[in-house]
Design a protein around this motif. Structure first.
Motif, short mmCIF file in Angstrom:
data_model
loop_
_atom_site.label_atom_id
_atom_site.label_comp_id
_atom_site.label_asym_id
_atom_site.label_seq_id
_atom_site.Cartn_x
_atom_site.Cartn_y
_atom_site.Cartn_z
N SER A 2 0.82 -1.22 0.00
CA SER A 2 0.00 0.00 0.00
C SER A 2 0.85 1.26 0.00
CB SER A 2 -0.96 0.02 1.20
OG SER A 2 -1.88 -1.04 1.11
N VAL A 39 -5.16 -4.06 -1.23
CA VAL A 39 -4.24 -5.07 -0.69
C VAL A 39 -4.42 -5.27 0.81
CG1 VAL A 39 -2.48 -4.82 -2.45
CG2 VAL A 39 -2.45 -3.28 -0.50
N GLY A 40 -5.61 -5.05 1.32
CA GLY A 40 -5.85 -5.38 2.71
C GLY A 40 -6.05 -4.17 3.59
N LEU A 99 -12.44 -5.57 0.34
CA LEU A 99 -11.01 -5.62 0.09
C LEU A 99 -10.70 -6.37 -1.20
CD1 LEU A 99 -11.16 -4.92 3.15
CD2 LEU A 99 -9.14 -6.34 3.48
N GLY A 129 -5.34 -10.07 -0.80
CA GLY A 129 -4.32 -10.05 0.23
C GLY A 129 -3.63 -11.40 0.31
N ASP A 167 -4.49 -3.57 12.05
CA ASP A 167 -5.20 -3.79 10.78
C ASP A 167 -6.32 -2.76 10.61
OD1 ASP A 167 -6.16 -5.74 8.49
OD2 ASP A 167 -7.92 -5.32 9.72
#
Length: 506
Positions: free
Chosen positions: A50, A133-134, A148, A151, A327
């Motif tokens: 990211s 990407v998550g 999302l 990932g 996260d």
């Protein structure tokens, strides 16, 4: 995307526009290989973290590919004229792939990320802006309903899935649709479910933009949208497996107590499988004080199913809580709120007597055998993806070993699997090694100790002689009673077959 909610999505009722858009992306080399060539390995890898600055620096020109990267991957406004030279811009705006910003610029409404299929296919994964990407960027701070992209968990599940032609496949909790996209290549019919209707919409976009057949999309949690009489040859799920105090984030938190969601998913899958069908999941599970974690997982396996459960990682409860708080981006917010949430996680674990959390893979196969085999193991070591064929072969070997008693085993012929090497370990100058190790360089990359008889047996196995004849020759060579050797060696042969060092010949 703003704090008021996710942005409107492109329409799914114009497959003609999706097809034209796909053609334009491919014509500009907006593919995984094309991005690597344009950006270079460091900037390409940074995108997976990211981090966009290296890619911004690499796309300062005005080529078609640079225009598309800035538009769809970096979410930068681009002059309408530049976009119109590459894409059907007006139609894309009309359908909702793009939106007008400022006076003469357009911006993407979704992230579109090239993804290389296992057979070299050029696919595209659609996700919400900033979520490709998550969640490491803190998407939980923006909206709970976002979808999302790809990932590490997504690619892991895609890699371990058994890929054989099947009639019906089910993707539970489809998200951006990557598992449904893979399944569409070898399943006649694909059903995809998700609790989040936005995820189903994005899955339809992913399939259309990738040129894949449409899936049967159904809203609901886990097996709820599946009819009682429906069964499948393949079930896959990267579920919201995070064990958290409450269902705060739809994309990751299961909403049940502890690991009940993963347990329910596994237990309910058995009756949904056709004979010989596979169900494959990623999961988290609790390590509870006073309980053996392996026995806990064995209790999840439904009747009538073989199972192979692999624990890939274990974290203590503090590491686990910190991982998922980060996260969601909570570590960047108010310190007092972060501490309160951290406390809530630890309170939950303490109440349930949880000491650690395991992560891994669960594979079920529906079997007609009266004696299913359940293997639960810890394997944190590197493996070689994709593992789908390795997993399929594992269950085939279980069938073989079930059907062959020791006498039949000794009458059978075996071959040493390619890429297996023998290592001898001992002190320098010693006449004999302390022990001999057989090591795989493919698949699970296992290593196992064998005695001198086991090493000699494996080395001779080329499919020409039966196991019994090989053991008779070894007995004569080492001066051992061949009857005794025949009695004590089948257990070692079974282990070498089960773990994939030897395979039946013919």
């Amino acid at each position: 995307m703003t704090d008021s909610g996710p942005a409107p999505l492109p329409a799914t009722d114009r497959p003609d526009i999706a097809a034209r858009l796909r053609d334009a992306l491919l014509a500009a080399s907006f593919t995984a290989d094309g991005l690597l060539d344009l950006l270079g390995a460091p900037a390409y890898a940074a995108l997976a973290r990211s981090e966009t600055v290296p890619a911004l620096r690499a796309t300062r020109g005005d080529t078609p590919l640079e225009t598309l990267v800035r538009l769809f991957l970096l979410q930068q406004p681009v002059p309408h004229a530049r976009v119109a030279a590459v894409l059907p811009a007006e139609e894309a705006v009309e359908v909702g792939w793009l939106r007008r910003v400022g006076g003469d610029e357009v911006a993407a409404t979704v992230d579109v990320r090239p993804y290389g299929g296992p057979g070299g296919e050029d696919w595209f994964i659609v996700s919400d802006l900033g979520c490709a990407v998550g969640g490491a960027g803190g998407i939980g701070q923006r909206d709970e309903g976002v979808v999302l992209g790809v990932g590490g968990a997504s690619t892991t599940l895609a890699g371990i899935t058994v890929r054989t032609p099947v009639s019906a496949a089910l993707d539970l909790g489809t998200g951006s649709g990557i598992q449904a996209l893979h399944a569409a290549q070898h399943a006649t019919r694909v059903t995809a479910t998700d609790l989040n209707p936005r995820a189903l919409h994005i899955t339809a976009l992913t399939l259309a933009l990738s040129g894949a057949p449409a899936a049967d999309l159904r809203e609901g949690s886990l097996f709820e949208p599946v009819r009682d009489d429906e069964t499948f040859d393949l079930i896959v799920s990267n579920p919201p497996f995070v064990i958290s105090p409450r269902a705060r984030l739809t994309y990751r938190d299961g909403g049940m107590g502890g690991d009940d969601l993963c347990r329910s998913l596994v237990q309910e899958a058995g009756e949904r499988l056709n004979e010989g069908g596979f169900a494959q999941f990623l999961a988290n599970w609790q390590h509870v004080a006073g309980e053996d974690w392996q026995d806990r997982l064995r209790s999840w396996v439904p009747r009538g199913c073989d199972a192979w459960i692999v624990q890939r990682e274990v974290q203590d409860v503090t590491q686990y809580a910190e991982l998922w708080l980060r996260d969601a981006g909570d570590h960047r917010g108010d310190p007092a709120e972060y501490q309160a949430r951290y406390d809530a996680w630890l309170d939950e674990f303490e109440a349930r007597k949880v000491r650690a959390v395991g992560f891994g893979w669960i594979t079920l196969r529906r079997t007609g055998s009266a004696e299913p085999v359940v293997t639960v193991e810890e394997w944190p070591h590197p493996v070689e993806q994709p593992l789908g064929e390795t997993i399929r072969a594992h269950f085939e070997r279980l069938d073989y070993l079930r059907e062959h008693d020791d006498a039949a085993l000794l009458d059978s012929r075996f071959k040493l699997v390619p890429e297996v090497v023998q290592e001898q370990v001992g002190l320098p100058g010693a006449e004999d090694p302390e022990h001999v190790v057989l090591r795989q360089h493919r698949g699970m990359r296992r290593a196992t100790k064998v005695d001198t008889v086991g090493a000699g047996f494996a080395g001779v196995c080329d499919g020409t002689l039966s196991a019994g004849r090989i053991l008779d020759a070894i007995a004569q060579l080492v001066g051992e009673d061949p009857v005794v050797l025949r009695d004590r060696t089948p257990a070692q042969i079974r282990l070498l077959v089960e773990q994939g060092f030897l395979e039946p010949a013919g």
